[in-house]
Scaffold this motif. Structure first.
Motif, PDB file in Angstrom:
ATOM      1  N   GLY A 217      -0.868 -16.907   0.068  1.00 43.97           N
ATOM      2  CA  GLY A 217      -1.434 -16.847   1.412  1.00 43.97           C
ATOM      3  C   GLY A 217      -2.510 -15.777   1.506  1.00 43.97           C
ATOM      4  O   GLY A 217      -2.707 -14.984   0.578  1.00 43.97           O
ATOM      5  N   PRO A 218      -3.225 -15.724   2.631  1.00 42.73           N
ATOM      6  CA  PRO A 218      -4.322 -14.766   2.792  1.00 42.73           C
ATOM      7  C   PRO A 218      -3.851 -13.319   2.666  1.00 42.73           C
ATOM      8  O   PRO A 218      -2.743 -12.972   3.079  1.00 42.73           O
ATOM      9  CB  PRO A 218      -4.849 -15.066   4.201  1.00 42.73           C
ATOM     10  CG  PRO A 218      -4.382 -16.445   4.507  1.00 42.73           C
ATOM     11  CD  PRO A 218      -3.081 -16.613   3.798  1.00 42.73           C
ATOM     12  N   LEU A 219      -4.726 -12.490   2.110  1.00 41.12           N
ATOM     13  CA  LEU A 219      -4.413 -11.084   1.874  1.00 41.12           C
ATOM     14  C   LEU A 219      -5.451 -10.187   2.536  1.00 41.12           C
ATOM     15  O   LEU A 219      -6.606 -10.577   2.720  1.00 41.12           O
ATOM     16  CB  LEU A 219      -4.380 -10.791   0.367  1.00 41.12           C
ATOM     17  CG  LEU A 219      -3.318 -11.514  -0.450  1.00 41.12           C
ATOM     18  CD1 LEU A 219      -3.605 -11.347  -1.935  1.00 41.12           C
ATOM     19  CD2 LEU A 219      -1.930 -10.985  -0.117  1.00 41.12           C
ATOM     20  N   ARG A 220      -5.010  -8.969   2.831  1.00 37.91           N
ATOM     21  CA  ARG A 220      -5.914  -7.977   3.404  1.00 37.91           C
ATOM     22  C   ARG A 220      -5.657  -6.635   2.723  1.00 37.91           C
ATOM     23  O   ARG A 220      -4.503  -6.238   2.547  1.00 37.91           O
ATOM     24  CB  ARG A 220      -5.683  -7.866   4.910  1.00 37.91           C
ATOM     25  CG  ARG A 220      -6.544  -6.827   5.613  1.00 37.91           C
ATOM     26  CD  ARG A 220      -6.370  -6.913   7.123  1.00 37.91           C
ATOM     27  NE  ARG A 220      -4.984  -6.767   7.547  1.00 37.91           N
ATOM     28  CZ  ARG A 220      -4.362  -5.599   7.707  1.00 37.91           C
ATOM     29  NH1 ARG A 220      -5.001  -4.466   7.437  1.00 37.91           N
ATOM     30  NH2 ARG A 220      -3.103  -5.556   8.120  1.00 37.91           N
ATOM     31  N   LEU A 221      -6.707  -5.959   2.326  1.00 39.22           N
ATOM     32  CA  LEU A 221      -6.559  -4.620   1.773  1.00 39.22           C
ATOM     33  C   LEU A 221      -6.203  -3.650   2.887  1.00 39.22           C
ATOM     34  O   LEU A 221      -6.791  -3.682   3.976  1.00 39.22           O
ATOM     35  CB  LEU A 221      -7.848  -4.167   1.090  1.00 39.22           C
ATOM     36  CG  LEU A 221      -8.135  -4.782  -0.279  1.00 39.22           C
ATOM     37  CD1 LEU A 221      -9.524  -4.379  -0.752  1.00 39.22           C
ATOM     38  CD2 LEU A 221      -7.087  -4.356  -1.305  1.00 39.22           C
ATOM     39  N   GLY A 222      -5.219  -2.791   2.612  1.00 37.21           N
ATOM     40  CA  GLY A 222      -4.824  -1.784   3.580  1.00 37.21           C
ATOM     41  C   GLY A 222      -5.462  -0.448   3.283  1.00 37.21           C
ATOM     42  O   GLY A 222      -6.608  -0.367   2.823  1.00 37.21           O
ATOM     43  N   LYS A 223      -4.686   0.619   3.495  1.00 39.77           N
ATOM     44  CA  LYS A 223      -5.230   1.966   3.329  1.00 39.77           C
ATOM     45  C   LYS A 223      -5.492   2.298   1.862  1.00 39.77           C
ATOM     46  O   LYS A 223      -4.798   1.819   0.964  1.00 39.77           O
ATOM     47  CB  LYS A 223      -4.242   2.986   3.895  1.00 39.77           C
ATOM     48  CG  LYS A 223      -4.067   2.934   5.401  1.00 39.77           C
ATOM     49  CD  LYS A 223      -3.275   4.138   5.893  1.00 39.77           C
ATOM     50  CE  LYS A 223      -1.883   4.190   5.314  1.00 39.77           C
ATOM     51  NZ  LYS A 223      -1.091   5.322   5.843  1.00 39.77           N
ATOM     52  N   ILE A 224      -6.495   3.144   1.633  1.00 36.19           N
ATOM     53  CA  ILE A 224      -6.742   3.750   0.329  1.00 36.19           C
ATOM     54  C   ILE A 224      -6.417   5.233   0.492  1.00 36.19           C
ATOM     55  O   ILE A 224      -7.076   5.948   1.245  1.00 36.19           O
ATOM     56  CB  ILE A 224      -8.209   3.583  -0.121  1.00 36.19           C
ATOM     57  CG1 ILE A 224      -8.672   2.132   0.038  1.00 36.19           C
ATOM     58  CG2 ILE A 224      -8.373   4.073  -1.558  1.00 36.19           C
ATOM     59  CD1 ILE A 224      -8.000   1.154  -0.871  1.00 36.19           C
ATOM     60  N   GLU A 225      -5.362   5.699  -0.190  1.00 38.92           N
ATOM     61  CA  GLU A 225      -4.919   7.078  -0.033  1.00 38.92           C
ATOM     62  C   GLU A 225      -5.089   7.846  -1.335  1.00 38.92           C
ATOM     63  O   GLU A 225      -4.846   7.310  -2.424  1.00 38.92           O
ATOM     64  CB  GLU A 225      -3.444   7.119   0.366  1.00 38.92           C
ATOM     65  CG  GLU A 225      -3.108   6.380   1.648  1.00 38.92           C
ATOM     66  CD  GLU A 225      -1.615   6.351   1.886  1.00 38.92           C
ATOM     67  OE1 GLU A 225      -1.093   7.328   2.451  1.00 38.92           O
ATOM     68  OE2 GLU A 225      -0.973   5.364   1.490  1.00 38.92           O
ATOM     69  N   LYS A 226      -5.494   9.085  -1.218  1.00 40.64           N
ATOM     70  CA  LYS A 226      -5.614   9.955  -2.384  1.00 40.64           C
ATOM     71  C   LYS A 226      -4.247  10.551  -2.698  1.00 40.64           C
ATOM     72  O   LYS A 226      -3.607  11.151  -1.830  1.00 40.64           O
ATOM     73  CB  LYS A 226      -6.633  11.057  -2.133  1.00 40.64           C
ATOM     74  CG  LYS A 226      -6.961  11.874  -3.371  1.00 40.64           C
ATOM     75  CD  LYS A 226      -8.116  12.826  -3.124  1.00 40.64           C
ATOM     76  CE  LYS A 226      -8.459  13.582  -4.403  1.00 40.64           C
ATOM     77  NZ  LYS A 226      -9.594  14.513  -4.198  1.00 40.64           N
TER      78      LYS A 226
END
Length: 239
Positions: A217-226
């Motif tokens: 199913g469709p995907l979405r990128l979430g947060k990018i954390e250091k």
């Protein structure tokens, strides 16, 4: 392969008739066969139910025991079926299927971000991979578009096996720095996404996966954390 557990050979089984072979001192149940995936490799253990004539218990999770055994952990203390009892295992299928979808999706994430993986976690709503990546990705929209293009392509997802020696001769197959592929049994399981020249990913993995990427199913990128000097955590969410 011999000794390949049923949760791998039949990942779409939702229930299974089997029998109890042992009870652990801590109150866990071991069966002759199991469709419950035990916690490992960043994927949570399966939940569900164990039913028998005259009783049933909810299973909160499954964990690995000695000698390859899978221990079913009851959600709360209860009377357990003694060894020899015929039982039916039933998965919380919606939860398991979401884990399968997300686990396969995280393999695709490792394709669009071709950096060493330092950790990961599969969840029902979201998952994440940690990468050895000093700087964040430049174009998140482009990465997300690539992810969803591979999903829309409905690529087949298959398992295959290679020997320990073959894996040692092809170290580039191993993407995950934090979890070493299980070796010592002579064979290592690989998950291939795509086929032939259309293969987009091939890496060792013991988890459960969907049969094709279209099932994700469709995907979405979430947060990018250091996370540390060189580590960045990239979250992935079902859209």
């Amino acid at each position: 392969m011999t000794d390949n557990p049923r949760f791998r050979t039949h990942p779409y089984d939702r229930d299974l008739s089997t029998e109890v072979t042992a009870l652990t001192p801590e109150g866990g149940v071991i069966c002759a066969e199991t469709i419950f995936y035990p916690t490992g490799g960043g994927q949570p253990g399966d939940a569900g139910w164990l039913r028998w004539e005259g009783g049933e218990i909810a299973i909160a999770t499954a964990v690995k025991g000695e000698g390859g055994a899978v221990i079913l952990v009851p959600a709360e203390p209860a009377a357990l079926p003694p060894p020899g009892t015929a039982v039916v295992q039933e998965l919380d299928w919606e939860r398991r299927h979401r884990h399968m979808r997300m686990h396969t999706a995280l393999h695709l994430l490792s394709v669009v971000i071709p950096r060493p993986v330092t950790g990961g976690q599969v969840g029902t709503e979201k998952g994440r991979l940690d990468f050895d990546m000093p700087e964040p990705p430049a174009d998140l929209a482009a990465l997300e578009a690539r992810l969803n293009a591979m999903v829309a392509a409905d690529l087949p997802v298959r398992e295959e096996w290679i020997s320990d020696d073959e894996l040692a001769a092809n170290p580039g197959l191993v993407k995950t720095m934090s979890v070493a592929p299980p070796k010592g049994q002579g064979w290592v399981r690989l998950i291939r996404i795509g086929q032939g020249e259309g293969t987009v990913d091939l890496q060792p993995c013991g988890g459960t996966h969907v049969a094709s990427t279209g099932e994700i199913g469709p995907l979405r990128l979430g947060k990018i954390e250091k996370k540390g000097r060189q580590n960045r955590r990239v979250s992935l969410v079902f859209a």
